[in-house]
Motif scaffolding. Structure first.
Motif, PDB file in Angstrom:
ATOM      1  N   ALA A  29     -13.933  10.498 -15.811  1.00 40.14           N
ATOM      2  CA  ALA A  29     -12.601  11.040 -15.320  1.00 40.14           C
ATOM      3  C   ALA A  29     -11.999   9.879 -14.423  1.00 40.14           C
ATOM      4  N   GLY A  30     -12.653   9.228 -14.007  1.00 37.68           N
ATOM      5  CA  GLY A  30     -11.932   7.970 -13.619  1.00 37.68           C
ATOM      6  C   GLY A  30     -10.672   7.836 -12.810  1.00 37.68           C
ATOM      7  N   THR A  31      -9.364   7.415 -13.132  1.00 37.75           N
ATOM      8  CA  THR A  31      -8.371   7.676 -12.607  1.00 37.75           C
ATOM      9  C   THR A  31      -7.356   8.118 -13.709  1.00 37.75           C
ATOM     10  N   ALA A  32      -8.025   8.839 -14.778  1.00 31.70           N
ATOM     11  CA  ALA A  32      -7.412   9.606 -15.690  1.00 31.70           C
ATOM     12  C   ALA A  32      -6.657  10.541 -15.111  1.00 31.70           C
ATOM     13  N   GLY A  33      -5.320  10.731 -15.253  1.00 32.97           N
ATOM     14  CA  GLY A  33      -4.582  11.630 -14.296  1.00 32.97           C
ATOM     15  C   GLY A  33      -4.129  11.569 -13.028  1.00 32.97           C
ATOM     16  N   ALA A  34      -4.410  10.278 -12.657  1.00 32.33           N
ATOM     17  CA  ALA A  34      -4.188   9.929 -11.197  1.00 32.33           C
ATOM     18  C   ALA A  34      -2.805  10.048 -10.980  1.00 32.33           C
ATOM     19  N   GLU A  35      -2.242  10.641 -10.019  1.00 26.52           N
ATOM     20  CA  GLU A  35      -0.853  10.804  -9.733  1.00 26.52           C
ATOM     21  C   GLU A  35      -0.127   9.594  -9.232  1.00 26.52           C
ATOM     22  N   ALA A  36       1.039   9.205  -9.503  1.00 24.15           N
ATOM     23  CA  ALA A  36       1.792   7.943  -9.146  1.00 24.15           C
ATOM     24  C   ALA A  36       2.138   8.167  -7.506  1.00 24.15           C
ATOM     25  N   LEU A  37       2.002   7.130  -6.964  1.00 25.16           N
ATOM     26  CA  LEU A  37       2.264   6.900  -5.395  1.00 25.16           C
ATOM     27  C   LEU A  37       3.899   7.041  -5.086  1.00 25.16           C
ATOM     28  N   ALA A  38       4.303   7.958  -4.354  1.00 24.92           N
ATOM     29  CA  ALA A  38       5.484   8.215  -3.876  1.00 24.92           C
ATOM     30  C   ALA A  38       6.018   7.433  -2.660  1.00 24.92           C
ATOM     31  N   GLU A  39       7.208   6.477  -2.979  1.00 21.19           N
ATOM     32  CA  GLU A  39       7.638   6.025  -1.862  1.00 21.19           C
ATOM     33  C   GLU A  39       7.613   6.461  -0.548  1.00 21.19           C
ATOM     34  N   THR A  40       7.861   8.006  -0.591  1.00 17.91           N
ATOM     35  CA  THR A  40       7.867   8.721   0.645  1.00 17.91           C
ATOM     36  C   THR A  40       6.469   9.406   1.287  1.00 17.91           C
ATOM     37  N   ASP A  41       5.439   8.950   0.390  1.00 19.55           N
ATOM     38  CA  ASP A  41       4.174   9.168   0.919  1.00 19.55           C
ATOM     39  C   ASP A  41       4.126   8.601   2.210  1.00 19.55           C
ATOM     40  N   ALA A  42       3.259   9.176   3.231  1.00 17.89           N
ATOM     41  CA  ALA A  42       3.310   8.772   4.513  1.00 17.89           C
ATOM     42  C   ALA A  42       2.420   7.204   4.742  1.00 17.89           C
ATOM     43  N   THR A  43       1.453   7.103   3.954  1.00 15.72           N
ATOM     44  CA  THR A  43       0.806   5.700   4.130  1.00 15.72           C
ATOM     45  C   THR A  43       1.660   4.797   3.204  1.00 15.72           C
ATOM     46  N   ALA A  44       2.387   5.124   2.300  1.00 12.33           N
ATOM     47  CA  ALA A  44       3.168   4.110   1.538  1.00 12.33           C
ATOM     48  C   ALA A  44       4.308   3.701   2.543  1.00 12.33           C
ATOM     49  N   LYS A  45       4.794   4.612   3.352  1.00 15.96           N
ATOM     50  CA  LYS A  45       6.069   4.146   4.053  1.00 15.96           C
ATOM     51  C   LYS A  45       5.693   3.317   5.359  1.00 15.96           C
ATOM     52  N   SER A  46       4.381   3.512   5.676  1.00 20.64           N
ATOM     53  CA  SER A  46       3.847   2.674   6.733  1.00 20.64           C
ATOM     54  C   SER A  46       3.658   1.283   6.207  1.00 20.64           C
ATOM     55  N   LEU A  47       3.293   1.224   5.156  1.00 24.30           N
ATOM     56  CA  LEU A  47       2.987  -0.096   4.397  1.00 24.30           C
ATOM     57  C   LEU A  47       4.162  -0.822   3.752  1.00 24.30           C
ATOM     58  N   PHE A  76      -4.448  -4.662  -6.656  1.00 23.70           N
ATOM     59  CA  PHE A  76      -4.285  -3.792  -7.899  1.00 23.70           C
ATOM     60  C   PHE A  76      -5.534  -3.934  -8.785  1.00 23.70           C
ATOM     61  N   THR A  77      -6.173  -2.814  -9.282  1.00 24.18           N
ATOM     62  CA  THR A  77      -7.076  -2.843 -10.185  1.00 24.18           C
ATOM     63  C   THR A  77      -6.787  -2.320 -11.620  1.00 24.18           C
ATOM     64  N   GLY A  78      -5.640  -2.207 -11.853  1.00 25.28           N
ATOM     65  CA  GLY A  78      -5.046  -1.702 -13.334  1.00 25.28           C
ATOM     66  C   GLY A  78      -5.336  -2.966 -14.149  1.00 25.28           C
ATOM     67  N   LYS A  79      -5.413  -2.518 -15.376  1.00 21.72           N
ATOM     68  CA  LYS A  79      -5.388  -3.343 -16.469  1.00 21.72           C
ATOM     69  C   LYS A  79      -4.205  -4.231 -16.614  1.00 21.72           C
ATOM     70  N   ALA A  80      -4.424  -5.479 -16.946  1.00 25.90           N
ATOM     71  CA  ALA A  80      -3.130  -6.536 -17.293  1.00 25.90           C
ATOM     72  C   ALA A  80      -2.364  -6.043 -18.190  1.00 25.90           C
ATOM     73  N   GLY A  81      -1.056  -6.017 -17.827  1.00 27.43           N
ATOM     74  CA  GLY A  81      -0.035  -5.557 -18.687  1.00 27.43           C
ATOM     75  C   GLY A  81       0.394  -4.080 -18.533  1.00 27.43           C
ATOM     76  N   ALA A  82      -0.473  -3.243 -17.750  1.00 26.46           N
ATOM     77  CA  ALA A  82      -0.158  -2.018 -17.530  1.00 26.46           C
ATOM     78  C   ALA A  82       1.068  -1.473 -16.774  1.00 26.46           C
ATOM     79  N   ALA A  83       2.033  -0.509 -16.788  1.00 26.85           N
ATOM     80  CA  ALA A  83       3.023  -0.230 -16.214  1.00 26.85           C
ATOM     81  C   ALA A  83       2.500   0.154 -14.764  1.00 26.85           C
ATOM     82  N   SER A  84       1.422   0.806 -14.521  1.00 23.68           N
ATOM     83  CA  SER A  84       0.976   1.285 -13.108  1.00 23.68           C
ATOM     84  C   SER A  84      -0.423   1.047 -13.447  1.00 23.68           C
ATOM     85  N   GLY A  85      -1.136   1.297 -12.150  1.00 18.44           N
ATOM     86  CA  GLY A  85      -2.546   1.459 -12.061  1.00 18.44           C
ATOM     87  C   GLY A  85      -3.052   1.691 -10.802  1.00 18.44           C
ATOM     88  N   PRO A  86      -4.483   1.806 -10.338  1.00 19.97           N
ATOM     89  CA  PRO A  86      -5.043   2.085  -9.185  1.00 19.97           C
ATOM     90  C   PRO A  86      -5.005   1.074  -8.307  1.00 19.97           C
TER      91      PRO A  86
END
Length: 113
Positions: A29-47, A76-86
């Motif tokens: 299952a891995g990160t298949a279907g992981a949702e994109a991090l929003a800039e409004t996320d509390a942790t994202a805002k704090s960082l 960043f642990t996503g694949k090289a060249g990917a638009a997004s990743g974990p």
């Protein structure tokens, strides 16, 4: 007459196979279907996470240098060249490869630019 009972050996083999399937399924299952991090996320805002590193406020983030982005960050642990990743900092979420946050550290062997 046929005996339909399971032997102890068959029971143990089935149980072990079932137990082994649980972690394997979660890995698949891995990160298949992981949702994109929003800039409004509390942790994202704090960082100070932004989806486009070109929009980083350099005055508010003096450690930011042009050319730094998630794709060349050690976290960043996503694949090289990917638009997004974990990302190790935001478990269960995908970050934009063009993004940036205050935890950015140059990935070994990567170059800024």
């Amino acid at each position: 007459m046929k005996d339909d009972r399971l032997s102890r050996r068959q029971l143990l083999q089935t149980a072990i196979a079932g137990l082994a399937a649980v972690p394997a399924a979660s890995l698949l299952a891995g990160t298949a279907g992981a949702e994109a991090l929003a800039e409004t996320d509390a942790t994202a805002k704090s960082l100070g996470y932004v989806t486009d590193a070109k929009k980083v406020d350099a005055k508010a983030n003096p450690n930011y240098k042009p050319g730094q982005h998630c794709a060349n960050c050690m976290q960043f642990t996503g694949k090289a060249g990917a638009a997004s990743g974990p990302c190790n900092i935001f478990p269960g979420k995908d970050v934009a490869a063009t993004g940036w946050c205050k935890v950015w550290v140059l990935k070994p062997g990567a170059k800024i630019g």
